[in-house]
Design a protein around this motif. Structure first.
Motif, PDB file in Angstrom:
ATOM      1  N   UNK A  69     -12.336  18.395  48.456  1.00 17.88           N
ATOM      2  CA  UNK A  69     -12.095  16.950  48.533  1.00 17.88           C
ATOM      3  C   UNK A  69     -11.928  16.316  47.152  1.00 17.88           C
ATOM      4  N   UNK A  70     -10.879  15.498  47.020  1.00 17.70           N
ATOM      5  CA  UNK A  70     -10.634  14.806  45.770  1.00 17.70           C
ATOM      6  C   UNK A  70      -9.882  15.609  44.739  1.00 17.70           C
ATOM      7  N   UNK A  71      -9.697  16.923  44.978  1.00 21.30           N
ATOM      8  CA  UNK A  71      -8.939  17.785  44.078  1.00 21.30           C
ATOM      9  C   UNK A  71      -7.560  18.029  44.695  1.00 21.30           C
ATOM     10  N   UNK A  80     -10.511  12.986  50.777  1.00 20.71           N
ATOM     11  CA  UNK A  80     -11.961  12.859  50.748  1.00 20.71           C
ATOM     12  C   UNK A  80     -12.481  12.612  49.349  1.00 20.71           C
ATOM     13  N   UNK A  81     -13.795  12.453  49.270  1.00 25.11           N
ATOM     14  CA  UNK A  81     -14.465  12.164  48.001  1.00 25.11           C
ATOM     15  C   UNK A  81     -14.884  13.452  47.310  1.00 25.11           C
ATOM     16  N   UNK A  82     -14.800  13.461  45.991  1.00 26.15           N
ATOM     17  CA  UNK A  82     -15.241  14.617  45.210  1.00 26.15           C
ATOM     18  C   UNK A  82     -16.702  14.913  45.513  1.00 26.15           C
ATOM     19  N   UNK A 111      -7.811  26.120  40.120  1.00 27.74           N
ATOM     20  CA  UNK A 111      -8.905  25.713  41.009  1.00 27.74           C
ATOM     21  C   UNK A 111      -8.457  24.592  41.932  1.00 27.74           C
ATOM     22  N   UNK A 112      -7.885  23.535  41.366  1.00 33.39           N
ATOM     23  CA  UNK A 112      -7.567  22.355  42.177  1.00 33.39           C
ATOM     24  C   UNK A 112      -6.402  22.592  43.125  1.00 33.39           C
ATOM     25  N   UNK A 113      -5.480  23.482  42.757  1.00 30.53           N
ATOM     26  CA  UNK A 113      -4.302  23.732  43.589  1.00 30.53           C
ATOM     27  C   UNK A 113      -4.331  25.108  44.243  1.00 30.53           C
TER      28      UNK A 113
END
Length: 250
Positions: free
Chosen positions: A48-50, A55-57, A230-232
């Motif tokens: 979430x958030x990435x 959603x929230x981190x 990490x984020x993708x």
């Protein structure tokens, strides 16, 4: 979720005079597409958030030391310099999310404020600008605020001149990108404090970076590329780990 077809963009940065790996959009005319816009980002972990995950981190709440508090809304720093117009040197090596954090110190004495690795900031406007994260521990001494609480009346547009205590100590923070397909921060863009991320893959990256120096544009690119893994994607790759291992030691 979709594995992003990475897009590399060279951005002119006055502070370093070099290109950097940055969050981008398709035509450089605004924030890029997201879910439902025909973009297929492949398969990754849901964070979430990435990236484009809603959603929230997830993380632990960030709190200031006793006596220190926000003195107004957080906003994007100057587009060219990354500064906040008050002579305070920027903290952090990221170049995609550059923000100004106005602080008020009511303790009556200087207070050391620490922004830990994994500290995040969240874009709260209606456009598609990116969230950011610190990759190192950053510290700043906040002097006592003269005059105590105060500030001018908040504006209606959430801009930089609304609700900021005129005596605030404004800290420029330079963070890394958590959303590859979104646009870099811009001057005056509204932000809020996020949590300190507890994502296990991000925590691994922070451990690997803990004994390293980030000194050059190439070093910054190594860190941002690893963060995109990490984020993708599913996490750090062998290429990421090898590149981090080659960074200069402290």
């Amino acid at each position: 979720m979709a594995h992003a077809a990475w897009k590399w963009v060279v951005v002119a940065v006055a502070a370093v005079g070099a290109g950097l790996v940055a969050c981008s959009d398709d035509d450089d005319e605004g924030p890029g597409p997201g879910p439902g816009d025909g973009w297929d980002a492949g398969v990754d972990k849901v964070r979430p958030g990435f990236g484009e995950d809603p959603g929230d981190i997830v993380g632990t709440a960030f709190t200031f030391p006793p006596g220190v508090e926000l003195a107004g809304p957080i906003y994007g720093a100057d587009d060219e310099t990354g500064e906040c117009g008050n002579g305070v040197s920027p903290l952090g090596t990221g170049q995609a999310v550059r923000i100004c954090v106005p602080l008020r110190n009511l303790s009556g004495a200087p207070v050391l404020v620490t922004f830990p690795p994994g500290f995040t900031t969240v874009y709260i406007g209606e456009s598609r600008y990116q969230n950011g994260a610190l990759m190192d521990r950053e510290r700043v001494n906040v002097p006592p605020t003269r005059g105590g609480p105060g500030g001018i009346d908040a504006g209606t547009d959430g801009g930089t001149d609304g609700g900021i205590d005129p005596d605030a100590f404004v800290v420029p923070l330079h963070l890394y990108c958590l959303n590859e397909r979104r646009a870099p921060s811009e001057s005056g863009a509204p932000y809020a404090l996020g949590p300190v991320s507890t994502d296990e893959d991000l925590q691994e990256l922070l451990r690997l970076l803990s004994g390293k120096l980030i000194e050059s544009q190439d070093d910054i690119n190594v860190v941002q590329t690893a963060l995109y893994s990490i984020t993708e994607g599913r996490g750090l790759t062998k290429v990421d780990r090898d590149a981090i291992d080659d960074l200069p030691d402290r």
